[in-house]
Design a protein around this motif. Structure first.
Motif, PDB file in Angstrom:
ATOM      1  N   THR A  60      36.013  48.888  44.101  1.00  0.00           N
ATOM      2  CA  THR A  60      37.341  48.385  44.464  1.00  0.00           C
ATOM      3  C   THR A  60      38.007  47.642  43.317  1.00  0.00           C
ATOM      4  O   THR A  60      39.177  47.284  43.423  1.00  0.00           O
ATOM      5  CB  THR A  60      37.236  47.442  45.675  1.00  0.00           C
ATOM      6  OG1 THR A  60      36.325  46.388  45.358  1.00  0.00           O
ATOM      7  CG2 THR A  60      36.751  48.202  46.896  1.00  0.00           C
ATOM      8  N   THR A  61      37.301  47.390  42.224  1.00  0.00           N
ATOM      9  CA  THR A  61      37.891  46.726  41.065  1.00  0.00           C
ATOM     10  C   THR A  61      37.543  47.497  39.809  1.00  0.00           C
ATOM     11  O   THR A  61      36.593  48.281  39.776  1.00  0.00           O
ATOM     12  CB  THR A  61      37.365  45.287  40.909  1.00  0.00           C
ATOM     13  OG1 THR A  61      35.955  45.335  40.721  1.00  0.00           O
ATOM     14  CG2 THR A  61      37.687  44.443  42.124  1.00  0.00           C
ATOM     15  N   TYR A  62      38.306  47.273  38.772  1.00  0.00           N
ATOM     16  CA  TYR A  62      38.045  47.908  37.496  1.00  0.00           C
ATOM     17  C   TYR A  62      36.957  47.114  36.779  1.00  0.00           C
ATOM     18  O   TYR A  62      37.008  45.891  36.740  1.00  0.00           O
ATOM     19  CB  TYR A  62      39.332  47.934  36.656  1.00  0.00           C
ATOM     20  CG  TYR A  62      39.188  48.719  35.386  1.00  0.00           C
ATOM     21  CD1 TYR A  62      39.227  50.103  35.407  1.00  0.00           C
ATOM     22  CD2 TYR A  62      39.004  48.078  34.170  1.00  0.00           C
ATOM     23  CE1 TYR A  62      39.086  50.828  34.245  1.00  0.00           C
ATOM     24  CE2 TYR A  62      38.870  48.795  33.012  1.00  0.00           C
ATOM     25  CZ  TYR A  62      38.911  50.172  33.050  1.00  0.00           C
ATOM     26  OH  TYR A  62      38.770  50.891  31.893  1.00  0.00           O
ATOM     27  N   PRO A  63      35.935  47.790  36.229  1.00  0.00           N
ATOM     28  CA  PRO A  63      34.868  47.032  35.560  1.00  0.00           C
ATOM     29  C   PRO A  63      35.372  46.332  34.293  1.00  0.00           C
ATOM     30  O   PRO A  63      36.030  46.929  33.463  1.00  0.00           O
ATOM     31  CB  PRO A  63      33.822  48.093  35.225  1.00  0.00           C
ATOM     32  CG  PRO A  63      34.537  49.381  35.248  1.00  0.00           C
ATOM     33  CD  PRO A  63      35.698  49.224  36.186  1.00  0.00           C
ATOM     34  N   VAL A  64      35.055  45.050  34.170  1.00  0.00           N
ATOM     35  CA  VAL A  64      35.454  44.261  33.004  1.00  0.00           C
ATOM     36  C   VAL A  64      34.408  44.463  31.915  1.00  0.00           C
ATOM     37  O   VAL A  64      33.200  44.405  32.176  1.00  0.00           O
ATOM     38  CB  VAL A  64      35.558  42.770  33.388  1.00  0.00           C
ATOM     39  CG1 VAL A  64      35.963  41.924  32.203  1.00  0.00           C
ATOM     40  CG2 VAL A  64      36.542  42.590  34.517  1.00  0.00           C
ATOM     41  N   PRO A  65      34.814  44.715  30.655  1.00  0.00           N
ATOM     42  CA  PRO A  65      33.836  44.913  29.589  1.00  0.00           C
ATOM     43  C   PRO A  65      33.045  43.636  29.310  1.00  0.00           C
ATOM     44  O   PRO A  65      33.544  42.527  29.462  1.00  0.00           O
ATOM     45  CB  PRO A  65      34.678  45.312  28.383  1.00  0.00           C
ATOM     46  CG  PRO A  65      36.081  45.017  28.718  1.00  0.00           C
ATOM     47  CD  PRO A  65      36.177  44.873  30.188  1.00  0.00           C
ATOM     48  N   LYS A  66      31.798  43.807  28.860  1.00  0.00           N
ATOM     49  CA  LYS A  66      30.919  42.672  28.589  1.00  0.00           C
ATOM     50  C   LYS A  66      31.018  42.267  27.110  1.00  0.00           C
ATOM     51  O   LYS A  66      30.042  42.313  26.371  1.00  0.00           O
ATOM     52  CB  LYS A  66      29.479  43.038  28.942  1.00  0.00           C
ATOM     53  CG  LYS A  66      29.293  43.311  30.405  1.00  0.00           C
ATOM     54  CD  LYS A  66      27.862  43.621  30.713  1.00  0.00           C
ATOM     55  CE  LYS A  66      27.532  43.841  32.072  1.00  0.00           C
ATOM     56  NZ  LYS A  66      27.667  44.162  33.171  1.00  0.00           N
TER      57      LYS A  66
END
Length: 78
Positions: A60-66
């Motif tokens: 449901t959300t866009y993955p945030v880069p690490k």
């Protein structure tokens, strides 16, 4: 003892009457009674005997880069 079972006996007699005189109403009652039974038993049968496993949930959300974020330059942010 007979007075306890008499409502069930009358219900059975009424279902017999409906089966002969009004089969549409009888079969609608039969389908209406099997619906809740199937709703309770089908998921267990699928899981236990057929090996059904539910699919992974949709993100449901866009993955945030690490990684650290770069500060925004331009776009009138100064």
């Amino acid at each position: 003892m007979a007075s306890i079972l008499s409502p069930f006996r009358r219900g059975y007699r009424h279902l017999q009457y409906l089966a002969h005189e009004q089969p549409v109403i009888f079969y609608s009652c039969v389908l209406g009674l099997t619906g809740p039974v199937l709703a309770l038993t089908v998921p267990a049968v699928r899981r236990d005997w057929l090996g059904y496993t539910p699919a992974e949930p949709i993100p449901t959300t866009y993955p945030v880069p690490k990684r650290p974020r770069k500060p925004v330059q331009g776009y009138e942010d100064e």
